[in-house]
Motif scaffolding. Structure first.
Motif, PDB file in Angstrom:
ATOM      1  N   ALA A   1       1.187  -1.300  -0.483  1.00 23.62           N
ATOM      2  CA  ALA A   1      -0.414  -0.153   0.113  1.00 23.62           C
ATOM      3  C   ALA A   1       1.167   1.513   0.041  1.00 23.62           C
ATOM      4  N   LEU A   2       0.170   2.316  -0.421  1.00 19.98           N
ATOM      5  CA  LEU A   2       1.203   3.992  -0.638  1.00 19.98           C
ATOM      6  C   LEU A   2       0.444   4.728  -0.216  1.00 19.98           C
ATOM      7  N   LYS A   3       1.097   5.663   1.051  1.00 19.93           N
ATOM      8  CA  LYS A   3       0.465   6.293   1.646  1.00 19.93           C
ATOM      9  C   LYS A   3       0.777   7.466   1.888  1.00 19.93           C
ATOM     10  N   PRO A   4       0.969   7.773   0.785  1.00 20.72           N
ATOM     11  CA  PRO A   4       2.105   9.433   0.746  1.00 20.72           C
ATOM     12  C   PRO A   4       2.157  10.291   1.828  1.00 20.72           C
ATOM     13  N   ASP A   5       0.673  10.832   2.049  1.00 17.81           N
ATOM     14  CA  ASP A   5       0.826  11.575   3.510  1.00 17.81           C
ATOM     15  C   ASP A   5       1.172  11.012   3.988  1.00 17.81           C
ATOM     16  N   ALA A   6       1.457  10.229   4.597  1.00 21.37           N
ATOM     17  CA  ALA A   6       1.658   9.318   5.938  1.00 21.37           C
ATOM     18  C   ALA A   6       3.357   9.854   6.317  1.00 21.37           C
ATOM     19  N   LEU A   7       4.748  10.161   4.835  1.00 20.69           N
ATOM     20  CA  LEU A   7       5.714  10.225   5.300  1.00 20.69           C
ATOM     21  C   LEU A   7       5.470  11.454   5.606  1.00 20.69           C
ATOM     22  N   GLU A   8       5.360  12.002   7.211  1.00 26.07           N
ATOM     23  CA  GLU A   8       5.942  13.520   7.457  1.00 26.07           C
ATOM     24  C   GLU A   8       6.931  13.785   8.173  1.00 26.07           C
ATOM     25  N   VAL A   9       8.124  13.128   8.605  1.00 21.96           N
ATOM     26  CA  VAL A   9       9.054  12.921   9.795  1.00 21.96           C
ATOM     27  C   VAL A   9      10.872  13.704   9.253  1.00 21.96           C
ATOM     28  N   GLU A  10      10.646  14.368   9.884  1.00 25.65           N
ATOM     29  CA  GLU A  10      12.303  14.586   9.768  1.00 25.65           C
ATOM     30  C   GLU A  10      12.976  14.117   9.279  1.00 25.65           C
ATOM     31  N   GLU A  11      14.430  13.766   8.806  1.00 25.31           N
ATOM     32  CA  GLU A  11      15.460  12.457   9.019  1.00 25.31           C
ATOM     33  C   GLU A  11      16.381  13.047   9.926  1.00 25.31           C
ATOM     34  N   THR A  12      16.021  13.177  11.273  1.00 27.82           N
ATOM     35  CA  THR A  12      17.662  14.125  12.421  1.00 27.82           C
ATOM     36  C   THR A  12      18.801  12.387  12.179  1.00 27.82           C
TER      37      THR A  12
ATOM     38  N   PHE B   1      22.477   6.556   8.059  1.00 29.47           N
ATOM     39  CA  PHE B   1      21.076   5.898   6.903  1.00 29.47           C
ATOM     40  C   PHE B   1      20.045   4.543   7.873  1.00 29.47           C
ATOM     41  N   ALA B   2      20.720   4.274   9.032  1.00 26.89           N
ATOM     42  CA  ALA B   2      19.785   2.594   9.298  1.00 26.89           C
ATOM     43  C   ALA B   2      18.899   3.636  10.703  1.00 26.89           C
ATOM     44  N   GLU B   3      19.930   4.729  11.003  1.00 20.33           N
ATOM     45  CA  GLU B   3      18.732   5.264  12.977  1.00 20.33           C
ATOM     46  C   GLU B   3      17.341   6.038  11.035  1.00 20.33           C
ATOM     47  N   ASN B   4      17.841   6.566  10.206  1.00 22.19           N
ATOM     48  CA  ASN B   4      16.569   7.717   9.061  1.00 22.19           C
ATOM     49  C   ASN B   4      15.780   6.378   8.888  1.00 22.19           C
ATOM     50  N   ALA B   5      16.451   5.165   8.446  1.00 22.72           N
ATOM     51  CA  ALA B   5      15.249   3.605   7.255  1.00 22.72           C
ATOM     52  C   ALA B   5      14.671   4.036   8.907  1.00 22.72           C
ATOM     53  N   CYS B   6      15.566   3.580  10.582  1.00 22.93           N
ATOM     54  CA  CYS B   6      13.904   2.811  11.230  1.00 22.93           C
ATOM     55  C   CYS B   6      13.319   4.271  11.565  1.00 22.93           C
ATOM     56  N   LEU B   7      13.527   5.682  11.524  1.00 19.77           N
ATOM     57  CA  LEU B   7      12.671   6.511  12.046  1.00 19.77           C
ATOM     58  C   LEU B   7      11.212   6.495  11.120  1.00 19.77           C
ATOM     59  N   LYS B   8      11.615   6.816   9.682  1.00 19.79           N
ATOM     60  CA  LYS B   8      11.060   6.331   8.616  1.00 19.79           C
ATOM     61  C   LYS B   8       9.433   5.456   8.942  1.00 19.79           C
ATOM     62  N   ALA B   9       9.936   4.767   8.662  1.00 18.75           N
ATOM     63  CA  ALA B   9       9.329   3.129   9.213  1.00 18.75           C
ATOM     64  C   ALA B   9       8.956   2.870  10.622  1.00 18.75           C
ATOM     65  N   SER B  10       9.130   3.533  11.524  1.00 23.61           N
ATOM     66  CA  SER B  10       8.331   3.721  12.411  1.00 23.61           C
ATOM     67  C   SER B  10       7.364   4.492  12.288  1.00 23.61           C
ATOM     68  N   HIS B  11       7.016   5.779  11.780  1.00 25.20           N
ATOM     69  CA  HIS B  11       6.808   6.724  11.808  1.00 25.20           C
ATOM     70  C   HIS B  11       5.527   6.310  11.352  1.00 25.20           C
ATOM     71  N   VAL B  12       5.823   5.656   9.695  1.00 23.29           N
ATOM     72  CA  VAL B  12       4.708   5.559   8.431  1.00 23.29           C
ATOM     73  C   VAL B  12       3.449   4.562   9.214  1.00 23.29           C
ATOM     74  N   ALA B  13       4.141   3.239  10.634  1.00 27.10           N
ATOM     75  CA  ALA B  13       3.106   1.880  10.940  1.00 27.10           C
ATOM     76  C   ALA B  13       2.733   2.803  11.695  1.00 27.10           C
TER      77      ALA B  13
ATOM     78  N   GLU C   1      -0.498  -0.215  10.577  1.00 24.97           N
ATOM     79  CA  GLU C   1      -0.410  -0.906   9.910  1.00 24.97           C
ATOM     80  C   GLU C   1       1.633  -1.015   9.533  1.00 24.97           C
ATOM     81  N   TRP C   2       1.927  -2.309   9.218  1.00 20.67           N
ATOM     82  CA  TRP C   2       3.113  -2.594   8.868  1.00 20.67           C
ATOM     83  C   TRP C   2       3.853  -1.439   7.298  1.00 20.67           C
ATOM     84  N   ALA C   3       5.256  -0.873   7.464  1.00 19.07           N
ATOM     85  CA  ALA C   3       5.468  -0.407   6.839  1.00 19.07           C
ATOM     86  C   ALA C   3       6.659  -0.953   6.667  1.00 19.07           C
ATOM     87  N   ILE C   4       7.685  -0.400   5.103  1.00 19.89           N
ATOM     88  CA  ILE C   4       9.084  -1.192   4.778  1.00 19.89           C
ATOM     89  C   ILE C   4       9.455   1.266   4.639  1.00 19.89           C
ATOM     90  N   ALA C   5      10.817   1.060   5.109  1.00 21.29           N
ATOM     91  CA  ALA C   5      11.225   2.486   4.479  1.00 21.29           C
ATOM     92  C   ALA C   5      12.297   1.709   3.809  1.00 21.29           C
TER      93      ALA C   5
END
Ligand code: ITT
Length: 188
Positions: free
Chosen positions: A28-39, A43-55, A60-64
């Motif tokens: 599923a694509l939920k483009p609006d759900a990805l509003e998180v600052e990549e602080t 790469f690992a920290e930012n990937a986890c931030l994005k996946a957690s935030h969207v989940a 739902e489960w999320a992959i970033a």
């Protein structure tokens, strides 16, 4: 089960979809759900931030995917700042080529970390992939996205932008990270 692909980057999305097609997950694509600052600093920290935030935002489960280009002669830049290096692909490429100038050491690598979060935001899986190459003096090829036209892979004799999608997938940072993740994704 639904898996939300947490990216606003169409180039990444296309590559991730090709990989994840045919699995027991409904993408599923939920483009609006990805509003998180990549602080994050990595790469690992930012990937986890994005996946957690969207989940958490979707329940739902999320992959970033967090990825970027590390250039040796620039001490690893643009690295985690690859997306923020300019306003368009053309601008980012131009800036990188300017910063590198006539530097003889053109060694670089693409790095990608993929993270998968459970609906409560907890990270279930993560994997990293990288691909070594060299920065050309001028762009070549029309495929792919981002820095692909200036990223040359010596043992293929091609830039990422000159490769077919299948060819890029086989050797790329994203392809390798997803390849490492796939068997573990099946057993979740
Ligand atoms: P999302 O966070 O929404 O997924 P983004 O483009 O902001 O999209 P990143 O923060 O991970 O994603 O930035 C990665 C940047 O690195 C991306 O914008 C490209 O400029 C570059 N990049 C990553 N993978 C690439 C690839 O396979 N080919 C070319 N450039 C790539």
């Amino acid at each position: 089960t639904v898996l939300v692909v947490a990216t606003g980057n169409p180039g990444k999305l296309k590559e991730m979809q090709a990989y994840l097609a045919g699995l027991d997950w409904a993408l599923a694509l939920k483009p609006d759900a990805l509003e998180v600052e990549e602080t994050g600093a990595t790469f690992a920290e930012n990937a986890c931030l994005k996946a957690s935030h969207v989940a958490q935002a979707t329940g739902e489960w999320a992959i970033a995917d967090d990825s970027g280009l590390e250039v040796d002669a620039l001490d690893g830049a643009p690295g985690v700042y690859s997306a923020r290096y300019g306003h368009s692909d053309a601008e980012r490429i131009e800036r990188l080529l300017n910063e590198l100038g006539n530097e003889l050491n053109r060694e670089a690598r693409f790095v990608c970390v993929i993270a998968i979060a459970r609906p409560d935001g907890a990270i279930a899986l993560q994997a990293e992939g990288s691909c070594p190459g060299r920065i050309l003096h001028s762009p070549r090829g029309t495929g792919g996205f981002g820095y692909d036209p200036i990223f040359y892979v010596p043992n293929q004799g091609l830039t990422f932008a000159e490769m077919s999608t299948t060819q890029k997938r086989t050797i790329s940072h994203r392809g390798k990270a997803l390849q490492a993740l796939l068997p573990r994704l099946k057993s979740l």
